[in-house]
Design a protein around this motif. Structure first.
Motif, PDB file in Angstrom:
ATOM      1  N   ARG A  94       0.826  -1.205   0.000  1.00 35.81           N
ATOM      2  CA  ARG A  94       0.000   0.000   0.000  1.00 35.81           C
ATOM      3  C   ARG A  94       0.863   1.259   0.000  1.00 35.81           C
ATOM      4  N   GLU A  95       1.870   1.281   0.840  1.00 33.44           N
ATOM      5  CA  GLU A  95       2.732   2.455   0.888  1.00 33.44           C
ATOM      6  C   GLU A  95       3.517   2.623  -0.408  1.00 33.44           C
ATOM      7  N   GLN A  96       3.977   1.514  -1.003  1.00 35.74           N
ATOM      8  CA  GLN A  96       4.753   1.605  -2.237  1.00 35.74           C
ATOM      9  C   GLN A  96       3.888   2.080  -3.400  1.00 35.74           C
ATOM     10  N   PHE A  97       2.651   1.583  -3.479  1.00 38.82           N
ATOM     11  CA  PHE A  97       1.796   2.001  -4.589  1.00 38.82           C
ATOM     12  C   PHE A  97       1.388   3.463  -4.451  1.00 38.82           C
ATOM     13  N   GLU A  98       1.270   3.939  -3.239  1.00 38.49           N
ATOM     14  CA  GLU A  98       0.982   5.363  -3.069  1.00 38.49           C
ATOM     15  C   GLU A  98       2.079   6.209  -3.705  1.00 38.49           C
ATOM     16  N   VAL A  99       3.329   5.751  -3.572  1.00 43.22           N
ATOM     17  CA  VAL A  99       4.443   6.474  -4.194  1.00 43.22           C
ATOM     18  C   VAL A  99       4.348   6.396  -5.714  1.00 43.22           C
ATOM     19  N   PHE A 100       4.071   5.208  -6.255  1.00 45.20           N
ATOM     20  CA  PHE A 100       3.924   5.070  -7.714  1.00 45.20           C
ATOM     21  C   PHE A 100       2.774   5.930  -8.231  1.00 45.20           C
ATOM     22  N   LEU A 101       1.696   5.960  -7.497  1.00 43.14           N
ATOM     23  CA  LEU A 101       0.519   6.707  -7.941  1.00 43.14           C
ATOM     24  C   LEU A 101       0.804   8.198  -8.031  1.00 43.14           C
TER      25      LEU A 101
ATOM     26  N   GLU B  96      -1.534 -10.285  -5.379  1.00 44.86           N
ATOM     27  CA  GLU B  96      -1.864  -9.613  -4.124  1.00 44.86           C
ATOM     28  C   GLU B  96      -1.573  -8.115  -4.199  1.00 44.86           C
ATOM     29  N   ASN B  97      -0.476  -7.748  -4.870  1.00 52.75           N
ATOM     30  CA  ASN B  97      -0.173  -6.319  -5.017  1.00 52.75           C
ATOM     31  C   ASN B  97      -1.186  -5.624  -5.901  1.00 52.75           C
ATOM     32  N   ARG B  98      -1.673  -6.317  -6.924  1.00 53.26           N
ATOM     33  CA  ARG B  98      -2.691  -5.706  -7.782  1.00 53.26           C
ATOM     34  C   ARG B  98      -3.989  -5.489  -7.016  1.00 53.26           C
ATOM     35  N   GLU B  99      -4.323  -6.421  -6.118  1.00 49.72           N
ATOM     36  CA  GLU B  99      -5.522  -6.245  -5.302  1.00 49.72           C
ATOM     37  C   GLU B  99      -5.363  -5.058  -4.357  1.00 49.72           C
ATOM     38  N   VAL B 100      -4.186  -4.920  -3.770  1.00 48.03           N
ATOM     39  CA  VAL B 100      -3.940  -3.777  -2.889  1.00 48.03           C
ATOM     40  C   VAL B 100      -4.017  -2.474  -3.676  1.00 48.03           C
ATOM     41  N   ALA B 101      -3.426  -2.446  -4.875  1.00 44.77           N
ATOM     42  CA  ALA B 101      -3.473  -1.236  -5.701  1.00 44.77           C
ATOM     43  C   ALA B 101      -4.899  -0.894  -6.097  1.00 44.77           C
TER      44      ALA B 101
ATOM     45  N   GLN C  69      -7.584  -1.527  -4.396  1.00 44.93           N
ATOM     46  CA  GLN C  69      -8.261  -0.965  -3.225  1.00 44.93           C
ATOM     47  C   GLN C  69      -7.821   0.466  -2.970  1.00 44.93           C
ATOM     48  N   VAL C  70      -6.553   0.768  -3.202  1.00 44.12           N
ATOM     49  CA  VAL C  70      -6.068   2.132  -3.022  1.00 44.12           C
ATOM     50  C   VAL C  70      -6.763   3.075  -4.012  1.00 44.12           C
ATOM     51  N   LEU C  71      -6.905   2.635  -5.270  1.00 43.77           N
ATOM     52  CA  LEU C  71      -7.579   3.474  -6.264  1.00 43.77           C
ATOM     53  C   LEU C  71      -9.046   3.671  -5.912  1.00 43.77           C
ATOM     54  N   LYS C  72      -9.688   2.646  -5.360  1.00 38.43           N
ATOM     55  CA  LYS C  72     -11.074   2.802  -4.917  1.00 38.43           C
ATOM     56  C   LYS C  72     -11.170   3.796  -3.771  1.00 38.43           C
ATOM     57  N   ASP C  73     -10.238   3.716  -2.849  1.00 40.84           N
ATOM     58  CA  ASP C  73     -10.252   4.658  -1.726  1.00 40.84           C
ATOM     59  C   ASP C  73     -10.014   6.090  -2.184  1.00 40.84           C
TER      60      ASP C  73
END
Length: 407
Positions: free
Chosen positions: A166-173, A234-239, A241-245
């Protein structure tokens, strides 16, 4: 005084001294640790002479007597904010108890309280790591390898991986994906399709024969770190969820083929040229910031002729009346339809048919239609007979002329 009485008094004083020492030890222990006393909700917690500084929490119908100073020592947690702030976030019930941590079991809450005593949460064997993780998120307690001790290493590492993803994808986003989304929005698009390439991928398209892409506006981002990140489901599922949030809609994440360079060109017999590209399987992200895609909200208020019945005469008529352009009923045309043929009407039609070809086969062939179908069918039969008679008359005239020439 007898010896037995003296012995009883000595025993009484010894017991009294032991009780005083035990009370002193309990007081010292209560000051340095958390006193966790589980009782059914509704029992009176504070007895006469008890410490008035302690509070009673109710979690899952179980009461806990705790010194609030333990919470105020951690002001970043939810319980620390509740009892350290000057504002009254919570109000006690009629028994003076505070109902907190709704949805958390008393077993999990007892393990959570260990964090306020020594900074470590030990997962009970009957509690899953996910329950501890959800409780930590709710109570704003850090869920890290330093604060969690668990026998189930697989579950612990799985939850730690989710938190890290979650923290890593926030950086990518924020650094790589958001600029592409902004560019699409400035172009007037309502969605964005991004393909993640590695830093070593080379894209060389033929300008004359570009590949046929499924997406009209497909954007790419070159990042080996994000490419490896999306290899795990699993990382795609976390990403996702982050986009939904973050409020995005129509989110799709997966792996698709992306053309990189031209391999060869085939020419068909018809002259059509077919270009074959080399495809690599790469992750993609598709998202939209609109609720409805490709649906126009334009309303055309054009005048359409109403199909509803507004005329009382038309509504009661059987069959329905025909109306003119002004909406007035048109005069009806009546036809007398009968299954029995009118002999007087048929007789002149038959006579005319006989006169056409002298009573030949045409009239005989249509006699059944005349007798069975009535006047309308007879008229049609006579018309057909007239045509056959005319053709037959021409043929008979030619035959007669040929006979005269032979004679």
């Amino acid at each position: 005084m007898s010896g037995s009485s003296f012995h009883n008094i000595e025993e009484f004083l010894l017991n009294w001294n032991n009780r005083l020492m035990q009370q002193q030890q309990q007081q010292v222990h209560q000051q340095n640790s958390v006193a966790l006393v589980a009782r059914p909700s509704g029992l009176k917690k504070h007895l006469d002479g008890a410490d008035p500084d302690r509070i009673t929490l109710v979690v899952d119908n179980t009461t806990f007597s705790i010194n609030p100073a333990l919470f105020t020592a951690h002001p970043n947690t939810m319980l620390g904010r509740m009892f350290s702030s000057g504002l009254d976030f919570t109000h006690p019930n009629e028994r003076g108890e505070y109902e907190v941590a709704d949805g958390i079991s008393h077993t999990v809450f007892r393990a959570i309280l260990e964090y306020y005593r020594n900074g470590i949460i030990r997962c009970p064997p009957t509690v899953s790591v996910q329950e501890i993780r959800e409780a930590c998120d709710y109570l704003l307690i850090p869920f890290t390898a330093e604060t969690i001790r668990c026998q189930n290493l697989r579950g612990l590492l799985h939850e730690l991986s989710n938190e890290g993803a979650r923290e890593q994808f926030e950086v990518f986003l924020e650094s790589l994906i958001l600029p592409l989304m902004v560019a699409s929005a400035q172009r007037g698009d309502r969605e964005c399709h991004v393909v993640v390439l590695s830093d070593d991928d080379v894209v060389d398209w033929d300008e004359e024969y570009p590949p046929q892409m499924g997406e009209e506006y497909c954007q790419t981002v070159s990042s080996t770190a994000m490419y490896r990140f999306f290899k795990y489901i699993e990382n795609r599922e976390v990403a996702k969820q982050v986009l939904k949030d973050r409020g995005l809609k129509k989110i799709r994440l997966g792996i698709e083929g992306y053309p990189t360079y031209k391999e060869k060109i085939k020419k068909r017999a018809s002259g059509r040229v077919e270009v074959i590209y080399n495809y690599l399987q790469r992750p993609f992200i598709h998202m939209s910031w609109e609720k409805e895609e490709a649906k126009s909200r334009h309303v055309d208020f054009q005048c359409v002729k109403s199909k509803s019945v507004t005329n009382l005469a038309e509504a009661t008529a059987d069959p329905a009346l025909e109306l003119d352009s002004a909406g007035n009923p048109m005069p009806q045309r009546h036809f007398d339809i009968s299954n029995d043929p009118d002999v007087d009407a048929i007789r002149p039609i038959v006579a005319a048919a006989i006169a056409i070809d002298g009573g030949g086969g045409a009239v005989a062939a249509n006699a059944a239609a005349v007798a069975a179908a009535g006047v309308a069918a007879a008229a049609a039969a006579v018309a057909a007979a007239a045509e056959e008679g005319a053709v037959g008359g021409v043929a008979n005239a030619e035959e007669a002329h040929n006979v005269d020439e032979q004679q």
